[in-house]
Design a protein around this motif. Sequence first.
Motif, PDB file in Angstrom:
ATOM      1  N   CYS A  65       0.840  -1.202   0.000  1.00 14.58           N
ATOM      2  CA  CYS A  65       0.000   0.000   0.000  1.00 14.58           C
ATOM      3  C   CYS A  65       0.876   1.253   0.000  1.00 14.58           C
ATOM      4  CB  CYS A  65      -0.934   0.026   1.211  1.00 14.58           C
ATOM      5  SG  CYS A  65      -0.098   0.127   2.803  1.00 14.58           S
ATOM      6  N   LEU A  66       0.292   2.317  -0.447  1.00 16.58           N
ATOM      7  CA  LEU A  66       0.883   3.649  -0.280  1.00 16.58           C
ATOM      8  C   LEU A  66      -0.239   4.666  -0.386  1.00 16.58           C
ATOM      9  CD1 LEU A  66       0.912   5.115  -3.267  1.00 16.58           C
ATOM     10  CD2 LEU A  66       3.012   3.850  -3.580  1.00 16.58           C
ATOM     11  N   GLN A  67       0.025   5.847   0.171  1.00 15.47           N
ATOM     12  CA  GLN A  67      -0.936   6.942   0.057  1.00 15.47           C
ATOM     13  C   GLN A  67      -0.402   7.938  -0.960  1.00 15.47           C
ATOM     14  OE1 GLN A  67      -1.647   9.105   3.701  1.00 15.47           O
ATOM     15  NE2 GLN A  67      -3.234  10.397   2.795  1.00 15.47           N
ATOM     16  N   LEU A  68      -1.263   8.353  -1.882  1.00 12.66           N
ATOM     17  CA  LEU A  68      -0.894   9.360  -2.892  1.00 12.66           C
ATOM     18  C   LEU A  68      -1.812  10.564  -2.725  1.00 12.66           C
ATOM     19  CD1 LEU A  68       0.484  10.386  -5.531  1.00 12.66           C
ATOM     20  CD2 LEU A  68      -1.273   9.125  -6.804  1.00 12.66           C
ATOM     21  N   THR A  69      -1.214  11.730  -2.468  1.00 18.89           N
ATOM     22  CA  THR A  69      -1.995  12.962  -2.358  1.00 18.89           C
ATOM     23  C   THR A  69      -1.520  13.932  -3.424  1.00 18.89           C
ATOM     24  OG1 THR A  69      -2.065  12.622   0.042  1.00 18.89           O
ATOM     25  CG2 THR A  69      -2.810  14.754  -0.771  1.00 18.89           C
ATOM     26  N   GLN A  83       2.333  13.593  -3.566  1.00 17.93           N
ATOM     27  CA  GLN A  83       3.054  13.274  -2.342  1.00 17.93           C
ATOM     28  C   GLN A  83       2.725  11.851  -1.905  1.00 17.93           C
ATOM     29  OE1 GLN A  83       4.251  15.928   0.272  1.00 17.93           O
ATOM     30  NE2 GLN A  83       3.594  14.921   2.146  1.00 17.93           N
ATOM     31  N   ILE A  84       3.767  11.113  -1.573  1.00 13.50           N
ATOM     32  CA  ILE A  84       3.620   9.715  -1.170  1.00 13.50           C
ATOM     33  C   ILE A  84       3.866   9.589   0.332  1.00 13.50           C
ATOM     34  CG2 ILE A  84       4.527   7.380  -1.498  1.00 13.50           C
ATOM     35  CD1 ILE A  84       3.503   8.251  -4.121  1.00 13.50           C
ATOM     36  N   GLU A  85       2.996   8.854   1.016  1.00 11.82           N
ATOM     37  CA  GLU A  85       3.155   8.558   2.454  1.00 11.82           C
ATOM     38  C   GLU A  85       2.834   7.081   2.670  1.00 11.82           C
ATOM     39  OE1 GLU A  85       3.819  10.804   4.965  1.00 11.82           O
ATOM     40  OE2 GLU A  85       3.313  12.753   4.070  1.00 11.82           O
ATOM     41  N   GLY A  86       3.308   6.562   3.774  1.00  9.94           N
ATOM     42  CA  GLY A  86       2.867   5.245   4.253  1.00  9.94           C
ATOM     43  C   GLY A  86       3.066   4.114   3.255  1.00  9.94           C
ATOM     44  N   VAL A  87       4.295   3.963   2.768  1.00  7.18           N
ATOM     45  CA  VAL A  87       4.598   2.902   1.799  1.00  7.18           C
ATOM     46  C   VAL A  87       4.927   1.620   2.562  1.00  7.18           C
ATOM     47  CG1 VAL A  87       6.128   2.195  -0.083  1.00  7.18           C
ATOM     48  CG2 VAL A  87       5.600   4.640   0.262  1.00  7.18           C
ATOM     49  N   ARG A  88       4.237   0.541   2.234  1.00 10.81           N
ATOM     50  CA  ARG A  88       4.531  -0.747   2.874  1.00 10.81           C
ATOM     51  C   ARG A  88       4.335  -1.888   1.886  1.00 10.81           C
ATOM     52  NH1 ARG A  88       5.455   2.604   6.029  1.00 10.81           N
ATOM     53  NH2 ARG A  88       5.061   2.714   8.276  1.00 10.81           N
ATOM     54  N   VAL A  89       5.200  -2.898   1.992  1.00  7.02           N
ATOM     55  CA  VAL A  89       5.024  -4.147   1.257  1.00  7.02           C
ATOM     56  C   VAL A  89       5.100  -5.285   2.266  1.00  7.02           C
ATOM     57  CG1 VAL A  89       6.041  -5.702  -0.475  1.00  7.02           C
ATOM     58  CG2 VAL A  89       5.946  -3.244  -0.931  1.00  7.02           C
ATOM     59  N   SER A  90       4.186  -6.210   2.151  1.00 10.91           N
ATOM     60  CA  SER A  90       4.154  -7.362   3.059  1.00 10.91           C
ATOM     61  C   SER A  90       5.506  -8.088   3.079  1.00 10.91           C
ATOM     62  CB  SER A  90       3.052  -8.321   2.590  1.00 10.91           C
ATOM     63  OG  SER A  90       3.139  -9.532   3.294  1.00 10.91           O
ATOM     64  N   HIS A  91       5.944  -8.499   4.275  1.00 15.56           N
ATOM     65  CA  HIS A  91       7.243  -9.176   4.424  1.00 15.56           C
ATOM     66  C   HIS A  91       7.397 -10.334   3.434  1.00 15.56           C
ATOM     67  CE1 HIS A  91       9.239  -7.248   7.777  1.00 15.56           C
ATOM     68  NE2 HIS A  91       8.077  -7.127   8.380  1.00 15.56           N
ATOM     69  N   ASP A  92       6.323 -11.107   3.262  1.00 17.44           N
ATOM     70  CA  ASP A  92       6.393 -12.295   2.400  1.00 17.44           C
ATOM     71  C   ASP A  92       6.629 -11.955   0.937  1.00 17.44           C
ATOM     72  OD1 ASP A  92       5.765 -13.537   4.733  1.00 17.44           O
ATOM     73  OD2 ASP A  92       3.663 -13.936   4.206  1.00 17.44           O
ATOM     74  N   TYR A  93       6.419 -10.697   0.581  1.00 17.15           N
ATOM     75  CA  TYR A  93       6.517 -10.320  -0.834  1.00 17.15           C
ATOM     76  C   TYR A  93       7.675  -9.366  -1.114  1.00 17.15           C
ATOM     77  CZ  TYR A  93       1.967 -12.491  -1.668  1.00 17.15           C
ATOM     78  OH  TYR A  93       0.936 -13.387  -1.785  1.00 17.15           O
ATOM     79  N   ARG A  94       8.583  -9.223  -0.139  1.00 25.06           N
ATOM     80  CA  ARG A  94       9.710  -8.303  -0.353  1.00 25.06           C
ATOM     81  C   ARG A  94      10.672  -8.863  -1.398  1.00 25.06           C
ATOM     82  NH1 ARG A  94      10.178  -5.464   4.857  1.00 25.06           N
ATOM     83  NH2 ARG A  94       8.032  -4.750   5.138  1.00 25.06           N
ATOM     84  N   GLY A  95      11.377  -7.979  -2.070  1.00 29.68           N
ATOM     85  CA  GLY A  95      12.415  -8.392  -3.023  1.00 29.68           C
ATOM     86  C   GLY A  95      11.871  -9.007  -4.295  1.00 29.68           C
TER      87      GLY A  95
ATOM     88  N   GLY B  73      -4.510  11.117   6.912  1.00 31.33           N
ATOM     89  CA  GLY B  73      -3.782   9.891   6.584  1.00 31.33           C
ATOM     90  C   GLY B  73      -4.126   8.768   7.532  1.00 31.33           C
ATOM     91  N   ILE B  74      -3.697   7.560   7.203  1.00 30.15           N
ATOM     92  CA  ILE B  74      -3.971   6.392   8.046  1.00 30.15           C
ATOM     93  C   ILE B  74      -2.843   6.177   9.063  1.00 30.15           C
ATOM     94  CG2 ILE B  74      -4.310   3.876   8.034  1.00 30.15           C
ATOM     95  CD1 ILE B  74      -6.624   5.480   6.842  1.00 30.15           C
ATOM     96  N   ALA B  75      -1.591   6.366   8.632  1.00 28.99           N
ATOM     97  CA  ALA B  75      -0.440   6.072   9.494  1.00 28.99           C
ATOM     98  C   ALA B  75      -0.502   6.868  10.798  1.00 28.99           C
ATOM     99  CB  ALA B  75       0.856   6.365   8.744  1.00 28.99           C
ATOM    100  N   ARG B  76       0.181   6.335  11.821  1.00 34.06           N
ATOM    101  CA  ARG B  76       0.220   6.938  13.165  1.00 34.06           C
ATOM    102  C   ARG B  76      -1.190   7.098  13.726  1.00 34.06           C
ATOM    103  NH1 ARG B  76       5.555  10.469  13.798  1.00 34.06           N
ATOM    104  NH2 ARG B  76       6.709   9.745  11.997  1.00 34.06           N
ATOM    105  N   LEU B  77      -1.945   6.002  13.670  1.00 40.86           N
ATOM    106  CA  LEU B  77      -3.298   5.967  14.240  1.00 40.86           C
ATOM    107  C   LEU B  77      -4.216   7.029  13.619  1.00 40.86           C
ATOM    108  CD1 LEU B  77      -4.441   4.009  16.396  1.00 40.86           C
ATOM    109  CD2 LEU B  77      -4.155   5.810  18.092  1.00 40.86           C
ATOM    110  N   GLY B  78      -4.068   7.190  12.310  1.00 39.49           N
ATOM    111  CA  GLY B  78      -4.961   8.116  11.603  1.00 39.49           C
ATOM    112  C   GLY B  78      -4.613   9.574  11.778  1.00 39.49           C
TER     113      GLY B  78
END
Lengths: 152, 152
Positions: A65-69, A83-95, B73-78
């Motif tokens: 997921c990521l947030q795009l504003t 602007q991008i915030e809160g970028v995450r990729v599930s551990h199982d899918y890294r690399g 945003g969602i991060a940091r408890l919204g």
Amino acid sequence: MKFITATVEHLPAIVRLLTDDEFGATRERYEEPLPLEYIDAFARIEEQIGNSIIVAIDKEEVIGCLQLTIIPGIARLGTTRGQIEGVRVSHDYRGKGVGESLFNYAIDQAKAKGCEMIQLTTDKKRKDAHRFYERLGFVASHDGMKLIISNE
Amino acid sequence: MKFITATVEHLPAIVRLLTDDEFGATRERYEEPLPLEYIDAFARIEEQIGNSIIVAIDKEEVIGCLQLTIIPGIARLGTTRGQIEGVRVSHDYRGKGVGESLFNYAIDQAKAKGCEMIQLTTDKKRKDAHRFYERLGFVASHDGMKLIISNE
């Protein structure tokens, strides 16, 4: 793998991704039912033109997921920024290129909405993230400064 | 000195401030009539909920400006963030506390709109700006990374 704009049904999975993180572990609260703060925040995002969360989905599971504003501005001859915030990729899918594909999708979305620049801040302690963004072409020309103003 | 949300009548003065700057000089175009790119950008800012330019006015003259964008945003408890861009104070008014007062006003506005954090990026070459933000309590915990995506 597909990319879509998140709806509230994806929110628990997004919070789980945010929590399953070196820094997120102490900042977030992934619980069932989901804390109301997240539900309220998601509603505020949906209300704001240009603000969205994009999720990567594989086999009906949210794996990134990521947030795009989209932020229109005056500086640089009226440049609109993505602007991008809160970028995450599930551990199982890294690399596996998930992060890069997610960014390419977000950049295409931002271009379609008139952005001429993408920007983000990354914690100076996240060395891997820094290298990832540099590979995508980002330049660390700026310091990202934060000021907490909550009364709690 | 007073602080107000800018209207289009303040736009030429805002562009003049942005141009009268070490980096802005090559990026901006302060001309009469004002380039249409700025007029269009200002309209886009006004259309977006939570996006505004705040100006400091003394003797009916715009002597400072900044852009404040409220980003739920969602991060940091919204957490909702207040993002600052394009901070400028007229050369003639430097060192007189204008910037600090402008920031205090913007922070109050951000708090009233539910923000728990203020964030900005500042070019690593702007040493004076960096010190100014540190005096206000900002912490340079992050790198601010940019990627130009315009086709020009």
